[in-house]
Design a protein around this motif. Structure first.
Motif, PDB file in Angstrom:
ATOM      1  N   PHE A 206       0.821  -1.210   0.000  1.00 55.36           N
ATOM      2  CA  PHE A 206       0.000   0.000   0.000  1.00 55.36           C
ATOM      3  C   PHE A 206       0.859   1.265   0.000  1.00 55.36           C
ATOM      4  O   PHE A 206       0.490   2.257  -0.639  1.00 55.36           O
ATOM      5  N   ARG A 207       1.985   1.257   0.690  1.00 56.93           N
ATOM      6  CA  ARG A 207       2.844   2.434   0.700  1.00 56.93           C
ATOM      7  C   ARG A 207       3.549   2.636  -0.629  1.00 56.93           C
ATOM      8  O   ARG A 207       3.896   3.768  -0.979  1.00 56.93           O
ATOM      9  N   THR A 208       3.735   1.555  -1.377  1.00 54.76           N
ATOM     10  CA  THR A 208       4.384   1.666  -2.687  1.00 54.76           C
ATOM     11  C   THR A 208       3.411   2.133  -3.756  1.00 54.76           C
ATOM     12  O   THR A 208       3.763   2.961  -4.602  1.00 54.76           O
ATOM     13  N   HIS A 209       2.192   1.631  -3.716  1.00 51.96           N
ATOM     14  CA  HIS A 209       1.231   1.895  -4.793  1.00 51.96           C
ATOM     15  C   HIS A 209       0.306   3.083  -4.514  1.00 51.96           C
ATOM     16  O   HIS A 209      -0.301   3.609  -5.448  1.00 51.96           O
ATOM     17  N   TYR A 210       0.177   3.484  -3.271  1.00 49.81           N
ATOM     18  CA  TYR A 210      -0.768   4.553  -2.949  1.00 49.81           C
ATOM     19  C   TYR A 210      -0.098   5.571  -2.025  1.00 49.81           C
ATOM     20  O   TYR A 210       0.603   5.197  -1.074  1.00 49.81           O
ATOM     21  N   GLN A 211      -0.344   6.826  -2.333  1.00 52.67           N
ATOM     22  CA  GLN A 211       0.197   7.893  -1.491  1.00 52.67           C
ATOM     23  C   GLN A 211      -0.650   8.040  -0.223  1.00 52.67           C
ATOM     24  O   GLN A 211      -1.766   7.533  -0.130  1.00 52.67           O
ATOM     25  N   LEU A 212      -0.097   8.773   0.745  1.00 50.56           N
ATOM     26  CA  LEU A 212      -0.783   8.937   2.024  1.00 50.56           C
ATOM     27  C   LEU A 212      -2.108   9.681   1.854  1.00 50.56           C
ATOM     28  O   LEU A 212      -3.092   9.355   2.528  1.00 50.56           O
ATOM     29  N   LYS A 213      -2.155  10.659   0.945  1.00 48.85           N
ATOM     30  CA  LYS A 213      -3.402  11.407   0.746  1.00 48.85           C
ATOM     31  C   LYS A 213      -4.509  10.501   0.202  1.00 48.85           C
ATOM     32  O   LYS A 213      -5.691  10.713   0.497  1.00 48.85           O
ATOM     33  N   ASP A 214      -4.127   9.494  -0.594  1.00 46.58           N
ATOM     34  CA  ASP A 214      -5.125   8.542  -1.094  1.00 46.58           C
ATOM     35  C   ASP A 214      -5.586   7.616   0.026  1.00 46.58           C
ATOM     36  O   ASP A 214      -6.775   7.283   0.121  1.00 46.58           O
ATOM     37  N   ARG A 215      -4.657   7.205   0.876  1.00 46.17           N
ATOM     38  CA  ARG A 215      -5.011   6.311   1.976  1.00 46.17           C
ATOM     39  C   ARG A 215      -5.822   7.025   3.055  1.00 46.17           C
ATOM     40  O   ARG A 215      -6.573   6.393   3.790  1.00 46.17           O
ATOM     41  N   SER A 231      -3.814  -3.700  13.381  1.00 54.44           N
ATOM     42  CA  SER A 231      -2.644  -2.829  13.467  1.00 54.44           C
ATOM     43  C   SER A 231      -2.229  -2.320  12.091  1.00 54.44           C
ATOM     44  O   SER A 231      -1.778  -1.176  11.955  1.00 54.44           O
ATOM     45  N   VAL A 232      -2.398  -3.161  11.067  1.00 55.73           N
ATOM     46  CA  VAL A 232      -2.042  -2.739   9.705  1.00 55.73           C
ATOM     47  C   VAL A 232      -2.950  -1.612   9.236  1.00 55.73           C
ATOM     48  O   VAL A 232      -2.487  -0.614   8.659  1.00 55.73           O
ATOM     49  N   ILE A 233      -4.234  -1.732   9.496  1.00 56.52           N
ATOM     50  CA  ILE A 233      -5.193  -0.703   9.072  1.00 56.52           C
ATOM     51  C   ILE A 233      -4.934   0.607   9.806  1.00 56.52           C
ATOM     52  O   ILE A 233      -4.973   1.695   9.209  1.00 56.52           O
ATOM     53  N   GLN A 234      -4.656   0.538  11.082  1.00 55.47           N
ATOM     54  CA  GLN A 234      -4.380   1.751  11.852  1.00 55.47           C
ATOM     55  C   GLN A 234      -3.128   2.454  11.358  1.00 55.47           C
ATOM     56  O   GLN A 234      -3.040   3.686  11.419  1.00 55.47           O
ATOM     57  N   ALA A 235      -2.144   1.700  10.857  1.00 53.34           N
ATOM     58  CA  ALA A 235      -0.910   2.296  10.372  1.00 53.34           C
ATOM     59  C   ALA A 235      -1.047   2.855   8.959  1.00 53.34           C
ATOM     60  O   ALA A 235      -0.433   3.875   8.625  1.00 53.34           O
ATOM     61  N   LEU A 236      -1.869   2.206   8.122  1.00 58.83           N
ATOM     62  CA  LEU A 236      -1.974   2.608   6.716  1.00 58.83           C
ATOM     63  C   LEU A 236      -3.090   3.602   6.458  1.00 58.83           C
ATOM     64  O   LEU A 236      -2.944   4.501   5.621  1.00 58.83           O
ATOM     65  N   PHE A 237      -4.212   3.451   7.148  1.00 58.06           N
ATOM     66  CA  PHE A 237      -5.390   4.278   6.882  1.00 58.06           C
ATOM     67  C   PHE A 237      -5.775   5.024   8.163  1.00 58.06           C
ATOM     68  O   PHE A 237      -6.551   4.505   8.975  1.00 58.06           O
ATOM     69  N   PRO A 238      -5.233   6.229   8.364  1.00 57.10           N
ATOM     70  CA  PRO A 238      -5.450   6.941   9.634  1.00 57.10           C
ATOM     71  C   PRO A 238      -6.910   7.262   9.922  1.00 57.10           C
ATOM     72  O   PRO A 238      -7.314   7.313  11.088  1.00 57.10           O
ATOM     73  N   ASN A 239      -7.718   7.489   8.877  1.00 54.43           N
ATOM     74  CA  ASN A 239      -9.104   7.927   9.083  1.00 54.43           C
ATOM     75  C   ASN A 239     -10.120   6.801   8.895  1.00 54.43           C
ATOM     76  O   ASN A 239     -11.326   7.062   8.939  1.00 54.43           O
ATOM     77  N   ALA A 240      -9.656   5.585   8.692  1.00 54.20           N
ATOM     78  CA  ALA A 240     -10.571   4.482   8.397  1.00 54.20           C
ATOM     79  C   ALA A 240     -11.118   3.871   9.683  1.00 54.20           C
ATOM     80  O   ALA A 240     -10.403   3.732  10.680  1.00 54.20           O
ATOM     81  N   LYS A 241     -12.386   3.515   9.643  1.00 56.16           N
ATOM     82  CA  LYS A 241     -13.025   2.798  10.743  1.00 56.16           C
ATOM     83  C   LYS A 241     -13.028   1.307  10.421  1.00 56.16           C
ATOM     84  O   LYS A 241     -13.348   0.910   9.304  1.00 56.16           O
ATOM     85  N   ILE A 242     -12.678   0.514  11.408  1.00 61.73           N
ATOM     86  CA  ILE A 242     -12.595  -0.931  11.226  1.00 61.73           C
ATOM     87  C   ILE A 242     -13.953  -1.557  11.514  1.00 61.73           C
ATOM     88  O   ILE A 242     -14.552  -1.312  12.561  1.00 61.73           O
ATOM     89  N   ILE A 243     -14.437  -2.363  10.586  1.00 63.65           N
ATOM     90  CA  ILE A 243     -15.723  -3.036  10.712  1.00 63.65           C
ATOM     91  C   ILE A 243     -15.474  -4.538  10.788  1.00 63.65           C
ATOM     92  O   ILE A 243     -14.801  -5.110   9.928  1.00 63.65           O
TER      93      ILE A 243
END
Length: 442
Positions: A206-215, A231-243
Protein backbone atom coordinates in the motif's frame (compact mmCIF):
# COMPACT_ATOMS: atom_id res chain seq x y z
CA UNK A 1 -16.14 -15.02 -55.19
CA UNK A 2 -19.34 -16.24 -53.52
CA UNK A 3 -17.47 -19.31 -52.23
CA UNK A 4 -14.83 -17.10 -50.65
CA UNK A 5 -17.47 -14.97 -48.93
CA UNK A 6 -19.25 -18.03 -47.54
CA UNK A 7 -16.04 -19.58 -46.20
CA UNK A 8 -14.92 -16.26 -44.70
CA UNK A 9 -18.23 -16.00 -42.85
CA UNK A 10 -17.97 -19.61 -41.70
CA UNK A 11 -14.41 -19.18 -40.39
CA UNK A 12 -15.10 -15.67 -39.05
CA UNK A 13 -12.44 -14.08 -41.26
CA UNK A 14 -12.94 -10.39 -42.07
CA UNK A 15 -9.95 -9.90 -44.38
CA UNK A 16 -11.26 -9.48 -47.93
CA UNK A 17 -7.76 -10.07 -49.34
CA UNK A 18 -7.93 -13.77 -48.48
CA UNK A 19 -9.43 -15.80 -51.31
CA UNK A 20 -10.70 -19.38 -51.25
CA UNK A 21 -11.22 -21.64 -54.24
CA UNK A 22 -13.42 -24.69 -54.77
CA UNK A 23 -12.38 -27.89 -53.02
CA UNK A 24 -10.07 -25.96 -50.71
CA UNK A 25 -10.91 -28.07 -47.64
CA UNK A 26 -9.32 -31.48 -47.21
CA UNK A 27 -8.69 -33.90 -44.37
CA UNK A 28 -5.25 -34.72 -43.06
CA UNK A 29 -3.19 -35.39 -39.96
CA UNK A 30 -0.97 -33.15 -37.91
CA UNK A 31 1.18 -34.44 -35.05
CA UNK A 32 -0.55 -37.79 -35.38
CA UNK A 33 -4.05 -36.36 -34.93
CA UNK A 34 -6.77 -36.00 -37.60
CA UNK A 35 -7.48 -32.43 -38.68
CA UNK A 36 -8.88 -30.28 -41.47
CA UNK A 37 -6.76 -28.06 -43.72
CA UNK A 38 -8.26 -25.05 -45.50
CA UNK A 39 -6.16 -23.72 -48.41
CA UNK A 40 -6.31 -20.00 -49.14
CA UNK A 41 -4.33 -17.27 -50.87
CA UNK A 42 -3.45 -13.81 -49.52
CA UNK A 43 -2.57 -11.10 -52.01
CA UNK A 44 -3.13 -7.39 -52.58
CA UNK A 45 -1.48 -4.36 -54.17
CA UNK A 46 0.75 -2.62 -51.58
CA UNK A 47 0.70 1.18 -51.54
CA UNK A 48 4.26 1.52 -50.21
CA UNK A 49 7.22 -0.52 -49.03
CA UNK A 50 7.10 -1.18 -45.25
CA UNK A 51 10.91 -1.45 -45.16
CA UNK A 52 11.84 1.95 -46.66
CA UNK A 53 8.42 3.66 -46.88
CA UNK A 54 8.90 4.24 -50.59
CA UNK A 55 5.55 4.61 -52.42
CA UNK A 56 4.70 2.25 -55.21
CA UNK A 57 5.12 3.87 -58.61
CA UNK A 58 4.55 1.66 -61.59
CA UNK A 59 6.56 -1.55 -61.13
CA UNK A 60 8.75 -0.27 -58.27
CA UNK A 61 7.22 -2.99 -56.08
CA UNK A 62 6.62 -6.28 -57.84
CA UNK A 63 5.46 -9.76 -56.84
CA UNK A 64 8.20 -12.15 -55.84
CA UNK A 65 6.87 -15.64 -55.07
CA UNK A 66 4.84 -16.92 -52.13
CA UNK A 67 5.33 -17.97 -48.51
CA UNK A 68 3.14 -20.70 -47.04
CA UNK A 69 2.02 -20.53 -43.38
CA UNK A 70 -0.03 -22.91 -41.26
CA UNK A 71 -2.34 -20.86 -39.02
CA UNK A 72 -4.46 -22.33 -36.22
CA UNK A 73 -8.20 -21.64 -36.49
CA UNK A 74 -11.02 -22.42 -34.04
CA UNK A 75 -12.12 -26.04 -34.20
CA UNK A 76 -14.66 -26.86 -36.92
CA UNK A 77 -16.62 -29.83 -35.62
CA UNK A 78 -14.54 -32.30 -33.64
CA UNK A 79 -11.21 -31.88 -35.47
CA UNK A 80 -8.52 -29.26 -35.29
CA UNK A 81 -8.71 -26.78 -38.18
CA UNK A 82 -5.73 -25.10 -39.84
CA UNK A 83 -5.58 -22.40 -42.48
CA UNK A 84 -2.84 -23.09 -45.02
CA UNK A 85 -2.30 -19.53 -46.20
CA UNK A 86 -0.26 -18.81 -49.31
CA UNK A 87 1.07 -15.30 -48.65
CA UNK A 88 2.21 -13.14 -51.50
CA UNK A 89 5.80 -11.89 -51.28
CA UNK A 90 6.90 -8.57 -52.77
CA UNK A 91 10.25 -7.07 -53.79
CA UNK A 92 11.06 -3.37 -53.56
CA UNK A 93 13.38 -1.99 -56.24
CA UNK A 94 14.28 1.04 -54.12
CA UNK A 95 15.78 -0.79 -51.14
CA UNK A 96 16.22 -4.22 -52.76
CA UNK A 97 14.44 -5.92 -49.85
CA UNK A 98 11.44 -8.21 -49.84
CA UNK A 99 8.40 -8.34 -47.59
CA UNK A 100 5.35 -10.53 -47.14
CA UNK A 101 1.68 -9.63 -47.30
CA UNK A 102 0.09 -9.16 -43.89
CA UNK A 103 -3.38 -9.97 -42.59
CA UNK A 104 -5.20 -8.71 -39.49
CA UNK A 105 -6.41 -12.18 -38.52
CA UNK A 106 -3.02 -12.82 -36.85
CA UNK A 107 -0.42 -10.63 -35.22
CA UNK A 108 2.97 -10.35 -36.97
CA UNK A 109 5.19 -13.45 -36.63
CA UNK A 110 2.31 -15.41 -35.04
CA UNK A 111 0.56 -18.57 -36.22
CA UNK A 112 -2.51 -18.51 -33.95
CA UNK A 113 -5.44 -16.40 -35.06
CA UNK A 114 -6.85 -13.64 -32.88
CA UNK A 115 -10.14 -15.54 -32.89
CA UNK A 116 -8.49 -18.48 -31.12
CA UNK A 117 -6.95 -16.09 -28.58
CA UNK A 118 -10.37 -14.57 -27.95
CA UNK A 119 -11.76 -18.08 -27.49
CA UNK A 120 -9.03 -18.80 -24.92
CA UNK A 121 -9.94 -15.67 -22.96
CA UNK A 122 -13.64 -16.54 -23.02
CA UNK A 123 -12.90 -19.99 -21.61
CA UNK A 124 -10.50 -18.48 -19.04
CA UNK A 125 -13.50 -16.62 -17.60
CA UNK A 126 -15.00 -20.01 -16.68
CA UNK A 127 -13.93 -22.58 -14.12
CA UNK A 128 -11.82 -24.68 -16.49
CA UNK A 129 -8.27 -25.92 -16.15
CA UNK A 130 -5.51 -24.68 -18.45
CA UNK A 131 -5.16 -28.16 -19.92
CA UNK A 132 -8.88 -28.35 -20.73
CA UNK A 133 -8.77 -24.95 -22.44
CA UNK A 134 -5.71 -26.02 -24.43
CA UNK A 135 -7.45 -29.19 -25.61
CA UNK A 136 -10.60 -27.31 -26.62
CA UNK A 137 -8.65 -24.68 -28.58
CA UNK A 138 -6.08 -27.13 -30.01
CA UNK A 139 -3.09 -25.20 -28.69
CA UNK A 140 -0.47 -25.94 -26.04
CA UNK A 141 -1.05 -25.15 -22.37
CA UNK A 142 1.97 -22.79 -22.57
CA UNK A 143 0.17 -20.79 -25.26
CA UNK A 144 -2.97 -20.59 -23.11
CA UNK A 145 -1.02 -19.29 -20.12
CA UNK A 146 0.87 -16.79 -22.29
CA UNK A 147 -2.39 -15.37 -23.69
CA UNK A 148 -3.81 -15.10 -20.15
CA UNK A 149 -0.67 -13.34 -18.86
CA UNK A 150 -0.69 -10.85 -21.73
CA UNK A 151 -4.36 -10.00 -21.20
CA UNK A 152 -3.96 -9.73 -17.41
CA UNK A 153 -1.50 -6.83 -17.84
CA UNK A 154 -4.45 -4.59 -18.71
CA UNK A 155 -6.06 -5.17 -15.31
CA UNK A 156 -3.10 -4.61 -13.03
CA UNK A 157 -3.07 -1.66 -10.67
CA UNK A 158 -1.42 1.38 -12.21
CA UNK A 159 -1.80 4.49 -10.05
CA UNK A 160 -5.49 3.88 -9.42
CA UNK A 161 -7.30 5.62 -6.61
CA UNK A 162 -8.44 3.71 -3.59
CA UNK A 163 -12.20 3.49 -3.00
CA UNK A 164 -13.70 4.89 0.19
CA UNK A 165 -14.71 1.46 1.49
CA UNK A 166 -12.45 -1.60 1.40
CA UNK A 167 -12.70 -5.24 2.40
CA UNK A 168 -9.75 -7.46 3.41
CA UNK A 169 -9.49 -11.25 3.44
CA UNK A 170 -7.12 -14.10 2.64
CA UNK A 171 -7.24 -17.48 0.93
CA UNK A 172 -5.02 -20.54 0.81
CA UNK A 173 -3.30 -21.21 -2.53
CA UNK A 174 -0.59 -23.71 -1.56
CA UNK A 175 0.31 -25.92 1.36
CA UNK A 176 0.96 -23.64 4.31
CA UNK A 177 0.79 -20.46 2.19
CA UNK A 178 -1.91 -17.81 2.34
CA UNK A 179 -2.52 -14.99 -0.13
CA UNK A 180 -4.04 -11.59 0.69
CA UNK A 181 -6.72 -9.84 -1.35
CA UNK A 182 -8.68 -6.62 -1.06
CA UNK A 183 -11.75 -5.43 -2.93
CA UNK A 184 -14.10 -2.48 -3.24
CA UNK A 185 -16.78 -3.53 -0.77
CA UNK A 186 -19.48 -1.46 -2.53
CA UNK A 187 -19.00 -2.75 -6.09
CA UNK A 188 -17.24 -6.06 -5.41
CA UNK A 189 -14.38 -5.13 -7.78
CA UNK A 190 -11.22 -7.12 -7.11
CA UNK A 191 -8.44 -4.56 -6.69
CA UNK A 192 -5.32 -6.66 -6.15
CA UNK A 193 -3.90 -9.89 -4.72
CA UNK A 194 -0.67 -10.25 -2.72
CA UNK A 195 1.39 -13.40 -2.44
CA UNK A 196 1.70 -13.09 1.36
CA UNK A 197 -0.61 -11.82 4.09
CA UNK A 198 2.11 -10.68 6.51
CA UNK A 199 1.92 -7.18 7.95
CA UNK A 200 5.17 -6.21 6.27
CA UNK A 201 4.02 -7.34 2.82
CA UNK A 202 0.69 -5.51 3.13
CA UNK A 203 2.28 -2.29 4.38
CA UNK A 204 4.94 -2.32 1.65
CA UNK A 205 2.31 -2.85 -1.03
CA UNK A 206 0.00 0.00 0.00
CA UNK A 207 2.84 2.43 0.70
CA UNK A 208 4.38 1.67 -2.69
CA UNK A 209 1.23 1.90 -4.79
CA UNK A 210 -0.77 4.55 -2.95
CA UNK A 211 0.20 7.89 -1.49
CA UNK A 212 -0.78 8.94 2.02
CA UNK A 213 -3.40 11.41 0.75
CA UNK A 214 -5.12 8.54 -1.09
CA UNK A 215 -5.01 6.31 1.98
CA UNK A 216 -6.47 9.07 4.11
CA UNK A 217 -9.61 9.07 1.97
CA UNK A 218 -10.47 5.48 2.97
CA UNK A 219 -13.42 5.63 5.37
CA UNK A 220 -14.03 1.99 6.34
CA UNK A 221 -12.23 -1.36 6.10
CA UNK A 222 -14.24 -4.54 6.66
CA UNK A 223 -12.34 -7.55 8.02
CA UNK A 224 -12.84 -10.76 9.92
CA UNK A 225 -11.45 -11.07 13.45
CA UNK A 226 -7.84 -11.36 12.29
CA UNK A 227 -5.89 -9.42 14.92
CA UNK A 228 -3.03 -8.74 12.50
CA UNK A 229 -5.21 -6.62 10.20
CA UNK A 230 -6.17 -4.19 12.97
CA UNK A 231 -2.64 -2.83 13.47
CA UNK A 232 -2.04 -2.74 9.71
CA UNK A 233 -5.19 -0.70 9.07
CA UNK A 234 -4.38 1.75 11.85
CA UNK A 235 -0.91 2.30 10.37
CA UNK A 236 -1.97 2.61 6.72
CA UNK A 237 -5.39 4.28 6.88
CA UNK A 238 -5.45 6.94 9.63
CA UNK A 239 -9.10 7.93 9.08
CA UNK A 240 -10.57 4.48 8.40
CA UNK A 241 -13.02 2.80 10.74
CA UNK A 242 -12.59 -0.93 11.23
CA UNK A 243 -15.72 -3.04 10.71
CA UNK A 244 -15.92 -6.62 11.93
CA UNK A 245 -17.97 -8.82 9.62
CA UNK A 246 -21.23 -9.78 11.36
CA UNK A 247 -21.18 -13.32 10.01
CA UNK A 248 -17.90 -14.03 11.81
CA UNK A 249 -19.37 -12.69 15.06
CA UNK A 250 -22.28 -15.13 14.92
CA UNK A 251 -20.00 -17.92 13.72
CA UNK A 252 -17.69 -17.41 16.71
CA UNK A 253 -20.36 -17.86 19.38
CA UNK A 254 -22.15 -20.59 17.40
CA UNK A 255 -19.01 -22.70 17.31
CA UNK A 256 -18.45 -22.10 21.02
CA UNK A 257 -22.01 -23.21 21.77
CA UNK A 258 -21.63 -26.30 19.61
CA UNK A 259 -18.36 -27.26 21.32
CA UNK A 260 -20.15 -26.90 24.66
CA UNK A 261 -22.90 -29.25 23.45
CA UNK A 262 -20.29 -31.80 22.34
CA UNK A 263 -18.54 -31.54 25.70
CA UNK A 264 -21.80 -32.20 27.57
CA UNK A 265 -22.86 -34.89 25.09
CA UNK A 266 -19.67 -36.92 25.58
CA UNK A 267 -20.37 -37.18 29.30
CA UNK A 268 -23.42 -39.34 28.50
CA UNK A 269 -21.45 -41.80 26.39
CA UNK A 270 -21.56 -44.57 28.97
CA UNK A 271 -22.90 -48.08 29.25
CA UNK A 272 -26.14 -46.81 30.81
CA UNK A 273 -29.13 -47.00 28.47
CA UNK A 274 -30.68 -43.74 29.67
CA UNK A 275 -27.38 -41.89 29.23
CA UNK A 276 -26.94 -43.30 25.73
CA UNK A 277 -30.46 -42.15 24.86
CA UNK A 278 -29.55 -38.62 25.92
CA UNK A 279 -26.28 -38.92 23.99
CA UNK A 280 -28.08 -39.86 20.78
CA UNK A 281 -30.61 -37.06 21.16
CA UNK A 282 -27.93 -34.41 21.75
CA UNK A 283 -26.00 -35.71 18.76
CA UNK A 284 -28.97 -35.87 16.38
CA UNK A 285 -30.59 -32.50 17.15
CA UNK A 286 -27.56 -30.22 17.47
CA UNK A 287 -29.00 -27.75 14.94
CA UNK A 288 -31.97 -26.97 17.19
CA UNK A 289 -29.64 -25.75 19.96
CA UNK A 290 -27.93 -23.35 17.52
CA UNK A 291 -31.20 -22.01 16.12
CA UNK A 292 -32.32 -18.51 17.08
CA UNK A 293 -35.07 -18.54 19.68
CA UNK A 294 -37.25 -16.34 17.48
CA UNK A 295 -37.13 -18.99 14.70
CA UNK A 296 -38.07 -21.92 16.92
CA UNK A 297 -41.58 -23.22 16.19
CA UNK A 298 -43.89 -23.25 19.22
CA UNK A 299 -47.17 -24.14 17.49
CA UNK A 300 -46.51 -26.84 14.87
CA UNK A 301 -46.25 -30.46 15.89
CA UNK A 302 -43.94 -32.74 13.89
CA UNK A 303 -42.63 -36.23 14.20
CA UNK A 304 -39.02 -36.34 15.37
CA UNK A 305 -36.93 -39.46 15.58
CA UNK A 306 -36.05 -40.40 19.17
CA UNK A 307 -38.81 -38.06 20.41
CA UNK A 308 -42.04 -38.81 18.59
CA UNK A 309 -44.69 -36.12 17.96
CA UNK A 310 -43.30 -32.96 19.54
CA UNK A 311 -42.89 -29.21 19.26
CA UNK A 312 -39.44 -27.80 18.48
CA UNK A 313 -39.54 -25.77 21.67
CA UNK A 314 -40.40 -28.89 23.70
CA UNK A 315 -37.44 -30.77 22.26
CA UNK A 316 -35.07 -27.92 23.13
CA UNK A 317 -36.42 -27.76 26.68
CA UNK A 318 -35.86 -31.47 27.14
CA UNK A 319 -32.32 -31.31 25.74
CA UNK A 320 -31.47 -28.44 28.10
CA UNK A 321 -32.88 -30.35 31.07
CA UNK A 322 -30.09 -32.91 30.73
CA UNK A 323 -27.43 -30.54 32.07
CA UNK A 324 -27.49 -27.20 33.95
CA UNK A 325 -24.28 -26.03 32.27
CA UNK A 326 -25.83 -26.55 28.87
CA UNK A 327 -28.90 -24.53 29.88
CA UNK A 328 -26.83 -21.61 31.24
CA UNK A 329 -24.70 -21.49 28.09
CA UNK A 330 -27.78 -21.73 25.88
CA UNK A 331 -29.42 -18.74 27.58
CA UNK A 332 -26.23 -16.69 27.27
CA UNK A 333 -25.85 -17.74 23.63
CA UNK A 334 -29.41 -16.66 22.81
CA UNK A 335 -28.91 -13.32 24.56
CA UNK A 336 -25.77 -12.67 22.50
CA UNK A 337 -27.59 -13.61 19.29
CA UNK A 338 -30.49 -11.32 20.17
CA UNK A 339 -28.19 -8.37 20.86
CA UNK A 340 -26.39 -8.86 17.54
CA UNK A 341 -29.62 -9.39 15.62
CA UNK A 342 -31.12 -6.19 17.05
CA UNK A 343 -27.78 -4.37 16.66
CA UNK A 344 -27.97 -3.33 20.30
CA UNK A 345 -24.38 -2.45 21.16
CA UNK A 346 -25.21 -1.43 24.72
CA UNK A 347 -26.87 -4.78 25.49
CA UNK A 348 -23.98 -6.64 23.90
CA UNK A 349 -21.47 -4.67 25.94
CA UNK A 350 -23.35 -5.47 29.16
CA UNK A 351 -23.37 -9.18 28.33
CA UNK A 352 -19.67 -9.21 27.54
CA UNK A 353 -18.52 -7.15 30.52
CA UNK A 354 -20.57 -8.89 33.21
CA UNK A 355 -18.66 -11.36 35.42
CA UNK A 356 -18.67 -14.79 33.80
CA UNK A 357 -20.61 -17.40 35.72
CA UNK A 358 -18.81 -20.51 36.88
CA UNK A 359 -21.28 -22.62 34.92
CA UNK A 360 -20.28 -20.95 31.63
CA UNK A 361 -18.12 -23.24 29.49
CA UNK A 362 -14.51 -22.42 28.70
CA UNK A 363 -15.34 -22.28 24.99
CA UNK A 364 -17.96 -19.57 25.44
CA UNK A 365 -15.75 -17.63 27.86
CA UNK A 366 -12.95 -17.62 25.29
CA UNK A 367 -15.33 -16.38 22.59
CA UNK A 368 -16.63 -13.62 24.87
CA UNK A 369 -13.05 -12.56 25.58
CA UNK A 370 -12.43 -12.27 21.83
CA UNK A 371 -15.60 -10.23 21.40
CA UNK A 372 -14.60 -7.88 24.23
CA UNK A 373 -11.28 -7.29 22.50
CA UNK A 374 -13.04 -6.26 19.28
CA UNK A 375 -15.94 -4.44 20.96
CA UNK A 376 -15.12 -0.95 19.53
CA UNK A 377 -15.04 -2.39 16.00
CA UNK A 378 -18.22 -4.39 16.52
CA UNK A 379 -20.05 -1.11 17.11
CA UNK A 380 -18.99 -0.01 13.61
CA UNK A 381 -20.52 -3.19 12.17
CA UNK A 382 -23.84 -2.11 13.69
CA UNK A 383 -23.52 1.42 12.31
CA UNK A 384 -22.61 0.39 8.73
CA UNK A 385 -24.19 -2.10 6.36
CA UNK A 386 -20.91 -3.34 4.85
CA UNK A 387 -19.86 -6.97 5.23
CA UNK A 388 -17.38 -9.49 3.83
CA UNK A 389 -20.09 -11.29 1.89
CA UNK A 390 -18.74 -10.33 -1.53
CA UNK A 391 -15.12 -11.24 -0.79
CA UNK A 392 -16.11 -14.54 0.84
CA UNK A 393 -18.07 -15.45 -2.28
CA UNK A 394 -15.04 -14.59 -4.42
CA UNK A 395 -12.87 -16.82 -2.22
CA UNK A 396 -15.18 -19.75 -2.90
CA UNK A 397 -14.77 -19.24 -6.66
CA UNK A 398 -10.99 -18.87 -6.28
CA UNK A 399 -10.86 -22.19 -4.44
CA UNK A 400 -12.82 -23.79 -7.28
CA UNK A 401 -10.21 -22.53 -9.77
CA UNK A 402 -7.44 -23.96 -7.62
CA UNK A 403 -9.21 -27.30 -7.26
CA UNK A 404 -9.97 -27.60 -10.98
CA UNK A 405 -6.32 -26.89 -11.83
CA UNK A 406 -5.04 -29.26 -9.11
CA UNK A 407 -3.06 -26.36 -7.67
CA UNK A 408 -0.69 -23.75 -9.12
CA UNK A 409 3.08 -23.76 -8.71
CA UNK A 410 3.55 -20.23 -10.02
CA UNK A 411 1.66 -17.61 -8.01
CA UNK A 412 1.87 -15.03 -10.83
CA UNK A 413 0.07 -17.39 -13.21
CA UNK A 414 -2.54 -18.11 -10.54
CA UNK A 415 -3.04 -14.39 -9.89
CA UNK A 416 -3.44 -13.61 -13.60
CA UNK A 417 -6.01 -16.37 -13.96
CA UNK A 418 -7.98 -15.02 -10.99
CA UNK A 419 -7.93 -11.48 -12.41
CA UNK A 420 -9.25 -12.65 -15.77
CA UNK A 421 -11.83 -14.89 -14.12
CA UNK A 422 -13.43 -11.92 -12.34
CA UNK A 423 -12.72 -9.17 -14.89
CA UNK A 424 -13.88 -11.01 -18.00
CA UNK A 425 -16.70 -13.06 -16.52
CA UNK A 426 -19.89 -11.85 -18.21
CA UNK A 427 -22.66 -10.61 -15.99
CA UNK A 428 -25.85 -12.50 -16.62
CA UNK A 429 -28.58 -9.99 -17.53
CA UNK A 430 -31.56 -9.88 -15.27
CA UNK A 431 -34.57 -11.17 -17.16
CA UNK A 432 -37.69 -9.15 -16.32
CA UNK A 433 -40.58 -11.14 -15.05
CA UNK A 434 -43.28 -11.54 -17.65
CA UNK A 435 -46.77 -10.63 -16.69
CA UNK A 436 -48.99 -13.66 -16.48
CA UNK A 437 -51.81 -13.75 -18.99
CA UNK A 438 -55.13 -14.88 -17.69
CA UNK A 439 -57.24 -16.84 -20.13
CA UNK A 440 -60.97 -16.85 -19.71
CA UNK A 441 -62.95 -19.65 -21.23
CA UNK A 442 -65.48 -18.56 -23.78
Amino acid sequence: MSISNDIRKLLDIQDQNIDFEENCVHDGTFKGKPCKFVNARLTYEPAYCPKCDAPKEGASIYKNGHQKSRITLPMAGTCATYLVLNKQRFMCRACQRSFTAKTPIVTPHAFITNTVKAQILMKAAEAQSITAIANDCQVSHTTVQRVINEEAKRFKQQNKKLPHHLSFDEFKYAKGRMAFEYINVETGELLDILEARTSRAIKDHFRTHYQLKDRRRVETVTIDMNAGYVSVIQALFPNAKIIIDRFHLVQLISRAMNKTRIQVMNRFKTSNNEDMKKYRRLKAYWKLLLKKASDVSMTTYKYYRLFGQRLESAIIDELLSYDDTLRVNYVLYQNLLRAMDQQDHQALEQLLTQPCLQATSTHLRTSMKTLRKHLPYIKHSFDYTYSNGRIEGMNNKIKVLNRVAYGYRNFTNYKNRILLYFKLKPVSPSVPKQKKTRFIAA
